[in-house]
Design a protein around this motif. Structure first.
Motif, PDB file in Angstrom:
ATOM      1  N   HIS A 175       0.811  -1.234   0.000  1.00  0.00           N
ATOM      2  CA  HIS A 175       0.000   0.000   0.000  1.00  0.00           C
ATOM      3  C   HIS A 175       0.839   1.276   0.000  1.00  0.00           C
ATOM      4  CE1 HIS A 175      -3.452  -2.565   0.474  1.00  0.00           C
ATOM      5  NE2 HIS A 175      -2.974  -3.046   1.610  1.00  0.00           N
ATOM      6  N   LYS A 176       2.117   1.162  -0.275  1.00  0.00           N
ATOM      7  CA  LYS A 176       2.942   2.363  -0.413  1.00  0.00           C
ATOM      8  C   LYS A 176       2.790   2.915  -1.832  1.00  0.00           C
ATOM      9  CE  LYS A 176       6.311   1.361   3.203  1.00  0.00           C
ATOM     10  NZ  LYS A 176       7.734   1.183   3.537  1.00  0.00           N
ATOM     11  N   PRO A 177       3.035   4.211  -2.026  1.00  0.00           N
ATOM     12  CA  PRO A 177       2.781   4.813  -3.336  1.00  0.00           C
ATOM     13  C   PRO A 177       3.712   4.310  -4.432  1.00  0.00           C
ATOM     14  CG  PRO A 177       3.810   6.399  -1.846  1.00  0.00           C
ATOM     15  CD  PRO A 177       3.456   5.203  -1.022  1.00  0.00           C
ATOM     16  N   ALA A 178       3.245   4.504  -5.666  1.00  0.00           N
ATOM     17  CA  ALA A 178       4.016   4.143  -6.854  1.00  0.00           C
ATOM     18  C   ALA A 178       3.923   5.282  -7.860  1.00  0.00           C
ATOM     19  CB  ALA A 178       3.480   2.856  -7.471  1.00  0.00           C
ATOM     20  N   ALA A 179       4.947   5.414  -8.681  1.00  0.00           N
ATOM     21  CA  ALA A 179       4.958   6.433  -9.730  1.00  0.00           C
ATOM     22  C   ALA A 179       5.240   5.771 -11.072  1.00  0.00           C
ATOM     23  CB  ALA A 179       5.995   7.510  -9.432  1.00  0.00           C
ATOM     24  N   HIS A 180       4.836   6.453 -12.148  1.00  0.00           N
ATOM     25  CA  HIS A 180       4.902   5.867 -13.493  1.00  0.00           C
ATOM     26  C   HIS A 180       5.076   6.999 -14.505  1.00  0.00           C
ATOM     27  CE1 HIS A 180       2.417   3.567 -16.807  1.00  0.00           C
ATOM     28  NE2 HIS A 180       3.711   3.582 -17.095  1.00  0.00           N
ATOM     29  N   PHE A 181       6.151   6.948 -15.254  1.00  0.00           N
ATOM     30  CA  PHE A 181       6.372   7.886 -16.354  1.00  0.00           C
ATOM     31  C   PHE A 181       6.658   7.090 -17.625  1.00  0.00           C
ATOM     32  CE2 PHE A 181       7.131  10.715 -12.808  1.00  0.00           C
ATOM     33  CZ  PHE A 181       6.718  11.963 -13.270  1.00  0.00           C
ATOM     34  N   GLU A 182       6.246   7.653 -18.767  1.00  0.00           N
ATOM     35  CA  GLU A 182       6.424   6.928 -20.037  1.00  0.00           C
ATOM     36  C   GLU A 182       6.596   7.908 -21.188  1.00  0.00           C
ATOM     37  OE1 GLU A 182       3.944   3.623 -22.706  1.00  0.00           O
ATOM     38  OE2 GLU A 182       2.899   4.829 -21.203  1.00  0.00           O
ATOM     39  N   HIS A 183       7.574   7.607 -22.029  1.00  0.00           N
ATOM     40  CA  HIS A 183       7.731   8.274 -23.320  1.00  0.00           C
ATOM     41  C   HIS A 183       7.791   7.213 -24.413  1.00  0.00           C
ATOM     42  CE1 HIS A 183       8.115  12.532 -22.802  1.00  0.00           C
ATOM     43  NE2 HIS A 183       9.241  12.517 -22.116  1.00  0.00           N
ATOM     44  N   THR A 184       7.273   7.554 -25.578  1.00  0.00           N
ATOM     45  CA  THR A 184       7.509   6.761 -26.780  1.00  0.00           C
ATOM     46  C   THR A 184       8.692   7.371 -27.513  1.00  0.00           C
ATOM     47  OG1 THR A 184       5.217   6.036 -27.020  1.00  0.00           O
ATOM     48  CG2 THR A 184       6.569   6.043 -28.998  1.00  0.00           C
ATOM     49  N   VAL A 185       9.641   6.523 -27.904  1.00  0.00           N
ATOM     50  CA  VAL A 185      10.848   7.002 -28.583  1.00  0.00           C
ATOM     51  C   VAL A 185      11.065   6.218 -29.878  1.00  0.00           C
ATOM     52  CG1 VAL A 185      11.884   7.571 -26.342  1.00  0.00           C
ATOM     53  CG2 VAL A 185      12.483   5.409 -27.459  1.00  0.00           C
ATOM     54  N   ALA A 186      11.776   6.863 -30.800  1.00  0.00           N
ATOM     55  CA  ALA A 186      12.188   6.216 -32.048  1.00  0.00           C
ATOM     56  C   ALA A 186      13.709   6.251 -32.137  1.00  0.00           C
ATOM     57  CB  ALA A 186      11.579   6.927 -33.252  1.00  0.00           C
ATOM     58  N   ILE A 187      14.272   5.183 -32.662  1.00  0.00           N
ATOM     59  CA  ILE A 187      15.709   5.140 -32.901  1.00  0.00           C
ATOM     60  C   ILE A 187      15.913   5.438 -34.383  1.00  0.00           C
ATOM     61  CG2 ILE A 187      17.830   3.811 -32.602  1.00  0.00           C
ATOM     62  CD1 ILE A 187      16.028   4.152 -30.035  1.00  0.00           C
ATOM     63  N   HIS A 188      16.471   6.591 -34.683  1.00  0.00           N
ATOM     64  CA  HIS A 188      16.761   6.899 -36.092  1.00  0.00           C
ATOM     65  C   HIS A 188      17.757   8.041 -36.180  1.00  0.00           C
ATOM     66  CE1 HIS A 188      13.764  10.413 -36.979  1.00  0.00           C
ATOM     67  NE2 HIS A 188      13.922  10.334 -35.695  1.00  0.00           N
ATOM     68  N   ARG A 189      18.363   8.144 -37.344  1.00  0.00           N
ATOM     69  CA  ARG A 189      19.392   9.158 -37.586  1.00  0.00           C
ATOM     70  C   ARG A 189      20.502   9.082 -36.545  1.00  0.00           C
ATOM     71  NH1 ARG A 189      15.232  14.150 -39.052  1.00  0.00           N
ATOM     72  NH2 ARG A 189      14.280  13.130 -40.855  1.00  0.00           N
ATOM     73  N   GLY A 190      20.781   7.867 -36.093  1.00  0.00           N
ATOM     74  CA  GLY A 190      21.905   7.632 -35.189  1.00  0.00           C
ATOM     75  C   GLY A 190      21.696   8.028 -33.747  1.00  0.00           C
TER      76      GLY A 190
END
Length: 260
Positions: A231-246
């Motif tokens: 019952h302790k708190p949780a956090a969540h972050f998310e990004h969508t990323v692309a691998i391109h142009r090195g």
């Protein structure tokens, strides 16, 4: 495992979908305050997404354990890790809420999550939120072309566990494109040099789900909401990323949220 590498044109379509997710999260962020219900936040999201010619992909998303998801966002409060169902719950001063949002626009998916603080949040909880966000960017930095999926998880896990936090194992990031969830899975734990190679054209959602205490989780009777066992708190972050142009290109954005 079949991994679909994206073309430059497809990556730009995915960028548009992900920027819409970022704009939607920013609209939600404007409304977050004590007394607002998570259902009200969901209504804001659904209207904004549809007004911009897209479809909220979470609504109706199938569940192998129960019925389809009934809302356009996941709204996970305090000890809810992920998949919280919006409802009549009113946000309270000191809460944190992780809002996960997905859209389908022009045939491609966007997916991003942000943990918001409601009013005055305790310093130790705010530190959890800050560390989880740091872990997201550390994971992104590890997703360089030529490296391995395991390098991402190793970087996230090391950063969070060194600070005494728990790393959820049962849920992971994922590939993304024409489908919301594609191969490969992107765990938030792992070993350097393990897993599939990161190649140009790969699009993935990196999403640390971090707990203040034990990483053990439980599934609620609604068959969607996942909470921490202690019952302790949780956090969540998310990004969508692309691998391109090195390099790694972040397709989603927190700019609108953080400029307010």
């Amino acid at each position: 495992m079949r991994i679909f590498l994206k073309t430059e044109e497809e990556i730009e379509l995915m960028r548009a979908a992900n920027l819409l997710v970022g704009e939607t999260l920013a609209e939600i962020g404007k409304a977050i305050k004590p007394g607002v219900t998570t259902q009200q936040l969901d209504k804001i999201a659904e209207e904004y997404i549809m007004d911009h010619g897209a479809t909220p992909t979470f609504k109706g998303f199938p569940n192998p354990y129960g019925g389809p998801f009934p809302a356009s966002i996941c709204a996970s409060v305090n000890d809810e890790v992920i998949h919280g169902i919006p409802g009549e719950r009113e946000l309270q001063d000191g809460d944190i809420i992780s809002v996960d949002c997905g859209v389908l626009l022009n045939g491609f998916n966007g997916d991003s999550c942000y943990t918001f603080c409601v009013g005055e949040v305790a310093a130790d909880v705010r530190k959890l939120v800050e560390t989880t966000k740091e872990a997201l960017y550390i994971g992104i930095e590890a997703a360089q072309p030529g490296r391995r999926i395991g390098d991402i998880g190793y970087a996230v896990q090391r950063h969070c566990e060194q600070k005494g936090y728990g790393v959820v194992r049962e849920f992971t990031g994922h590939g993304i494109g024409k489908d919301m969830h594609e191969d490969p899975a992107v765990p938030n734990y792992g070993h350097r040099g393990g897993g599939k190679q990161i190649k140009s054209g790969l699009c993935i959602a990196i999403e640390p789900m971090i707990t203040q205490g034990s990483p053990q989780i439980v599934l609620m009777p609604d068959r969607w909401t996942v909470k921490t066992k202690d019952h302790k708190p949780a956090a969540h972050f998310e990004h969508t990323v692309a691998i391109h142009r090195g390099k790694v290109d972040i397709l989603s954005s927190f700019r609108g949220i953080e400029e307010k």
